[in-house]
Motif scaffolding. Structure first.
Motif, PDB file in Angstrom:
ATOM      1  N   ASN A 195      35.897   5.551 -39.340  1.00 57.42           N
ATOM      2  CA  ASN A 195      34.939   5.080 -40.345  1.00 57.42           C
ATOM      3  C   ASN A 195      34.548   6.135 -41.360  1.00 57.42           C
ATOM      4  O   ASN A 195      33.721   5.881 -42.229  1.00 57.42           O
ATOM      5  N   ALA A 196      35.101   7.315 -41.266  1.00 60.01           N
ATOM      6  CA  ALA A 196      34.871   8.366 -42.254  1.00 60.01           C
ATOM      7  C   ALA A 196      35.939   9.427 -42.064  1.00 60.01           C
ATOM      8  O   ALA A 196      36.605   9.470 -41.036  1.00 60.01           O
ATOM      9  N   MET A 197      36.088  10.296 -43.067  1.00 61.71           N
ATOM     10  CA  MET A 197      36.951  11.468 -42.956  1.00 61.71           C
ATOM     11  C   MET A 197      38.341  11.084 -42.459  1.00 61.71           C
ATOM     12  O   MET A 197      38.806  11.568 -41.436  1.00 61.71           O
ATOM     13  N   VAL A 198      38.975  10.219 -43.212  1.00 64.50           N
ATOM     14  CA  VAL A 198      40.266   9.709 -42.760  1.00 64.50           C
ATOM     15  C   VAL A 198      41.200   9.573 -43.958  1.00 64.50           C
ATOM     16  O   VAL A 198      40.762   9.284 -45.072  1.00 64.50           O
ATOM     17  N   ILE A 199      42.464   9.840 -43.737  1.00 57.39           N
ATOM     18  CA  ILE A 199      43.473   9.629 -44.766  1.00 57.39           C
ATOM     19  C   ILE A 199      43.780   8.148 -44.824  1.00 57.39           C
ATOM     20  O   ILE A 199      43.844   7.467 -43.798  1.00 57.39           O
ATOM     21  N   ASP A 254      31.204   7.269 -36.710  1.00 57.09           N
ATOM     22  CA  ASP A 254      31.826   6.399 -35.717  1.00 57.09           C
ATOM     23  C   ASP A 254      30.973   6.289 -34.458  1.00 57.09           C
ATOM     24  O   ASP A 254      31.022   5.296 -33.752  1.00 57.09           O
ATOM     25  N   GLY A 279      34.751   0.112 -41.085  1.00 57.32           N
ATOM     26  CA  GLY A 279      35.377   0.737 -42.248  1.00 57.32           C
ATOM     27  C   GLY A 279      34.469   1.733 -42.931  1.00 57.32           C
ATOM     28  O   GLY A 279      34.936   2.551 -43.713  1.00 57.32           O
ATOM     29  N   GLY A 280      33.167   1.654 -42.667  1.00 55.06           N
ATOM     30  CA  GLY A 280      32.237   2.644 -43.192  1.00 55.06           C
ATOM     31  C   GLY A 280      32.253   2.718 -44.705  1.00 55.06           C
ATOM     32  O   GLY A 280      32.418   1.705 -45.394  1.00 55.06           O
TER      33      GLY A 280
END
Lengths: 789, 289
Positions: free
Chosen positions: B182-186, A720, A470-471
């Motif tokens: 894990n980043a840059m996501v809606i 990721d 989930g970062g």
């Protein structure tokens, strides 16, 4: 044999420190690319150029009743509107089967199929005009499942999408009949050994494991969209500047569509922002030429990101059924497999992908009894074709899952089961071909085992979120997180197979410029970001001992370099450059009257004077054979390349989110021509395979793409992609230049299956579909659909 | 398409009044995507980046933070992590570093997407949106009344968003969001939480699981009831409270199946996020003693 460490390749044997073979020579295009100054295809510009735009079908299957281009032509600023009637030559083209129309004629077979073209003085005007074209469609029911299309297991009325025969074109790679009937593009069969069931074949106590697997449709997701500029020439021909993977096969197809000889259709490579197979087929090539010829003006076409998803082929989605038979002590005695690949509306390179998926389809293992059936089918889904790994990727998810399933059933360690059945040099492949150079499957796995594992995950309030599933989205501080480790090994055939006449051409010139010896290397082989230009320079430096090596613009004024695909360019074009250099050396030696190159090298200015010595070489790797259409037996392949991965993941089993903690890869490359570039290929290939396992899917429902953007087609980010441990083996292949082995594809074959295996290890769930979505993992089994909630 | 570049707030309001079809643009991280994909061709754009006062923030004597609509997510992260910790956490999940430098909280509200990352926290803390028109002057709209539907809001066609008004944090806040990367996501779904110890109140709101961002009212009431005797003692969260809270949050959602995730998964994920964030927030509250 030399090991190269992950982040800073250092230890490979350097033949010289001057940028020759075996060194981390700097890329000639590197500085421009990292500073944003490199000109890509989308940067092409001429002051008087027009912009071309494509009108595409909104329907996956429809009959075209009529097209009214009048309202578009009436818009000020519009120079031309073209439809299928305006194609002067052959309407249909294709890499292997000429089944795809340049512009749709009477039917459209996929969403996004080109229907009409507009050229206007401004791209906005062209888009507005294309929206004013009135196409009257009779919408038809789409065929959206490969097995249904073939009538396999779902008998009923079958819609044949290509009822008319279309020619198999000369560059076809197979001897087997293509498009024999209905929606079948190709059926690849292997019949090796005993064809009875596993127990009967072995005549003893056999453990059979069975599995059904599915792989989603992956996109190449190259950064530079399809772009090119067509310029009408004074001789009545056309010059096309285009981002592509294989200029000459483009040229052949464009010539047929335009009805023009190849002397009149000249191609030059524009800057390519990645390819991964997605540029093997034509996109805007013929369209821009048609518009340029019609208007007499240069025409630029450049897709936006959304159009790009409709403008190139994707990786074939696959459904696979496997049955593995093992003895109690772990000998793999039989594999029976069926693979269905969805080729979409047009064949593209599906026939060759079917060949690969089938022939590589049991993995790098020795199996006496093999029954393989692999089909490629036409449907009304987006056309599928080449993508890094080319059929081997899909099959690897199935055969590596089966090895893990077998290990679990037998109570044997999954690595030990692989080692026990591993191919080695001298093994017989399922095709009957003898593996006649290094096949270090065991060593690749043992080296992975010897690597230390990463430290355990942390947890608590002060946890580094970037290390968590989930970062930075802050979904867990350690709750629900379980670790898993997965293993996979894969292999890939290098260069074109099954009897294809695979060659490359290199022209090398040595002359004195500015008082200094200069080598110019001219090929038509496409640099797509992988570093071929660097490799060509390195080979020339090593062969001729001259530091200054210029790479001439890549165009069709020299013979074909073959495709930048199948991990083949360093091998085949590299081989051509090497041989051309050696002939230049021989010619200069003959002129000098001396015997040793070292003696001439310091004296080149005097020996050459004002004259250039130039040699052009057409170079072939050793020939391959078509396989028998009934048994799949034959020496189909040039070379095999092997890679293995160990992947460590942390999975939040409550939310189904995955953090890949580490990927470790071992790969044999024969000889690392540029060790840094080799490790870069392994990083990138591993990331692309991981992406397929975790997130990358073109979601298609009823023939409609639901996520044609980078907002919803997700590719891994730097948060990721984990750190990698990489060990590169250099076990020379005596048949190949410098002993090298193709590098680009093998890591993409094994990384995804290792990620999947690691997720299984973490969750205890036997997942059978990639990409794995969060809802597939969440342990509460009732959350997969609203109905069951 | 006209490009209007007012240099002051009154000029911006005048431009807005004169051009009812115009689209305000600040960071452009939503507007430009629509333009580039050819989804929208407004008559005019009103560029707000030259209006300096939109990029300012201040704290009033009563503790209300007035956050100019043009303050970027990157600045919220670096400058407001103490006064507005939940919003700072949400800002960290927005797009990429480049997007966070461009994108603004005001723009997030202007787009009014159900998936907007700032929204759940603004609901949980009880913020208000300050808007203004040339004709009628300023007004404050409670965030709970701001979102009226998918990508629609209570903003009138002649109004611009000037600021967000939110109380300075008096207790722990949390934001968590689920995406398939894990980043840059809606957001597939998201959740904002704020503890208000001085009021004995818990704010809880969900994103990307209904046509609008919305407060989980039953969950808020349940948590406040369970915690009523614990604010002063800072005792342990009773067993089962966090889980029940999660169930009530999930029950408040009205999710759909779409290409980013299923409705059932969104509900399930919300129950997990709510349970975890309440636990984290309460543990932080106890540690602060």
């Amino acid at each position: 044999m030399t090991a190269v460490s992950g982040q800073a390749p250092t230890a490979t044997a350097r033949t010289r420190e001057d940028g020759g073979v075996g060194t981390d020579a700097a890329r000639p295009d590197g500085r421009l690319k990292v500073t944003g100054e490199f000109a890509y295809g989308s940067d092409l510009w001429m002051d008087d150029m027009l912009w071309g735009v494509t009108l595409r079908s909104p329907h996956p299957h429809a009959r075209i009743r009529s097209i009214d281009i009048g309202p578009a032509l009436a818009l000020p600023g519009v120079f031309a509107v073209l439809t299928a009637e305006d194609v002067p030559g052959e309407l249909r083209y294709g890499l292997e089967i000429a089944d795809q129309p340049v512009l749709a004629e009477d039917v459209v077979l996929y969403q996004g199929e080109p229907v009409a073209l507009v050229a206007a003085e401004h791209p906005e005007t062209a888009r507005r005009a294309s929206a004013r074209i009135v196409v009257d469609y009779e919408v038809l029911e789409p065929v959206t499942d490969a097995r249904t299309a073939l009538g396999h297991g779902n008998e009923g009325p079958r819609t044949d999408l290509h009822p008319e025969p279309t020619p198999v074109v000369e560059q076809s790679r197979e001897a087997a009949p293509l498009r024999p009937h209905g929606n079948l593009i190709r059926h690849l069969k292997i019949r090796k050994g005993d064809q009875r069931d596993a127990a009967a074949a072995a005549g003893k106590d056999i453990v059979v494991v069975t599995g059904d697997y599915e792989v989603g449709m992956q996109d190449q997701a190259f950064l530079g969209p399809e772009s090119g500029l067509a310029v009408p020439a004074e001789d009545g021909g056309v010059d096309l500047y285009v981002s592509t993977q294989w200029l000459h096969v483009d040229q052949q197809q464009i010539c047929r569509a335009l009805g023009m000889p190849k002397e009149k259709v000249r191609l030059t490579l524009a800057g390519v922002g990645g390819a991964f197979g997605g540029r093997e087929d034509l996109s805007m090539h013929v369209h821009a030429c048609l518009l340029a010829m019609r208007t007499g003006k240069p025409v630029k076409m450049s897709y936006n990101r959304e159009e790009s998803f409709f403008g190139h082929v994707h990786r074939h989605p696959a459904k696979m059924h496997y049955e593995h038979g093992f003895t109690r002590d772990g000998d793999l005695v039989s594999v029976r497999a069926r693979i269905w690949l969805d080729g979409g509306a047009y064949a593209s390179s599906s026939a060759a992908v079917v060949g690969n998926a089938g022939l590589m389809g049991i993995g790098p293992y020795v199996v006496p009894n093999v029954t393989m059936d692999c089909w490629g089918a036409y449907t009304n889904n987006p056309p599928c074709g080449a993508m890094r790994g080319f059929g081997a990727v899909q099959a690897a998810f199935a055969y590596e899952s089966q090895m893990d399933k077998g290990a679990a059933a037998l109570g044997i360690d999954p690595v030990e089961l692989r080692v026990r059945n591993a191919m080695e040099e001298g093994s017989i492949a399922p095709t009957g071909q003898v593996v006649d150079s290094a096949a270090p499957v065991v060593e690749l796995l043992r080296r992975l085992q010897a690597m230390p594992l990463p430290p355990a995950a942390s947890s608590g309030a002060d946890v580094d979120l970037r290390a968590m599933p989930g970062g930075v989205s802050n979904t867990t501080h350690g709750e629900g997180v379980r670790r898993g480790v997965g293993w996979a090994v894969g292999y890939k055939n290098i260069a074109f197979s099954e009897g294809f006449d695979d060659y490359s051409t290199a022209r090398v010139r040595l002359e004195i410029t500015g008082g200094e010896p200069t080598v110019t290397v001219h090929t038509a082989a496409a640099e797509v970001g992988q570093g071929l230009v660097t490799v060509q320079q390195q080979i020339a430096r090593t062969e001729l001992g001259v530091e200054r090596v210029v790479i001439a613009p890549t165009d069709t004024s020299v013979g074909s370099g073959g495709s930048t695909s199948a991990s083949r360019q360093t091998y085949v074009t590299g081989g051509a450059v090497q041989e051309a250099c050696r002939r230049v050396r021989a010619a200069v030696l003959a002129r000098s009257g001396r015997e040793l190159w070292e003696d001439v090298l310091g004296d080149l200015v005097a020996v050459l004077g004002d004259e250039a010595v130039e040699e052009t070489v057409v170079w072939r790797h050793r020939p391959t054979e078509a396989v028998d259409p009934e048994t799949g037996q034959g020496n189909a392949h040039v070379q095999y390349a092997f890679a293995a991965h160990r992947v460590v993941v942390d999975v939040d089993v409550e939310l189904g989110l995955v953090k890949v903690v580490e990927m470790a890869c071992t790969q044999d490359v024969g000889k690392a021509i540029n060790p840094q570039a080799v490790v870069g290929q392994i990083h990138g290939g591993s990331a692309q395979g991981m992406g397929l396992a975790l997130m990358e899917e073109v979601v298609v429902t009823d023939g409609i793409i639901r996520n044609p953007s980078f907002t919803d087609y997700l590719i891994p980010t730097i948060l990721d992609m984990p750190p990698m441990r990489v060990e590169v083996l250099e076990l020379p292949d005596p048949h190949a230049p410098y002993g090298l082995r193709g590098v680009g594809e093998p890591p993409t074959v094994s990384s995804g299956p290792a990620v999947l295996a690691a997720i299984r290890d973490a969750t205890g769930m036997f997942l059978t579909r990639v990409p794995v979505r969060p809802e597939h993992i969440t342990l509460s089994g009732d959350v997969r659909s609203e109905e069951r909630a | 398409m006209e490009f209007l570049a007012p240099g002051s707030w009154p000029d911006a309001l005048a431009a807005r009044a004169e051009n009812p079809g115009a689209v305000p643009i600040a960071g452009g991280t939503d507007v430009m995507v629509d333009l580039n994909f050819d989804r929208h061709r407004p008559d005019a754009l009103i560029d707000l980046t030259r209006v300096g006062e939109l990029r300012e923030w201040s704290v009033a004597e009563d503790g209300t933070v007035r956050l100019g609509a043009g303050v970027s997510f990157a600045r919220v992260m670096s400058e407001l992590s103490a006064l507005a910790p939940g919003l700072a956490m949400a800002s960290r999940t927005v797009g990429s570093p480049q997007i966070r430098v461009r994108g603004t909280v005001g723009g997030n509200l202007g787009s009014a997407s159900p998936a907007g990352d700032a929204h759940p926290v603004l609901l949980a803390v009880g913020a208000a949106v300050e808007v203004e028109s040339a004709a009628r002057g300023p007004r404050a709209i409670p965030v709970s009344e701001f979102f009226t539907g998918v990508k629609t809001s209570a903003l009138e066609p002649d109004e611009l968003i000037s600021a967000v008004l939110l109380p300075a944090a008096t207790g722990p806040q949390q934001f968590a969001k689920v995406g398939t990367r894990n980043a840059m996501v809606i957001a597939v779904t998201s959740f904002g939480l704020a503890l208000h110890p001085e009021q004995g109140r818990v704010g809880a709101a969900i994103g990307s699981a209904a046509p609008t961002p919305l407060s989980a009212v039953d969950a808020q009431d349940y948590a406040a009831g369970e915690l009523v005797d614990l604010w002063s003692s800072r005792g342990e969260l009773p067993g089962g409270v966090a889980a029940r809270f999660g169930e009530l949050v999930a029950a408040a959602a009205r999710p759909i199946d779409d290409v980013r995730g299923t409705a059932a998964y969104r509900r399930h994920a919300l129950s997990v996020l709510a349970r975890r964030t309440l636990t984290w927030a309460w543990d932080e509250y106890r540690r602060a003693a």
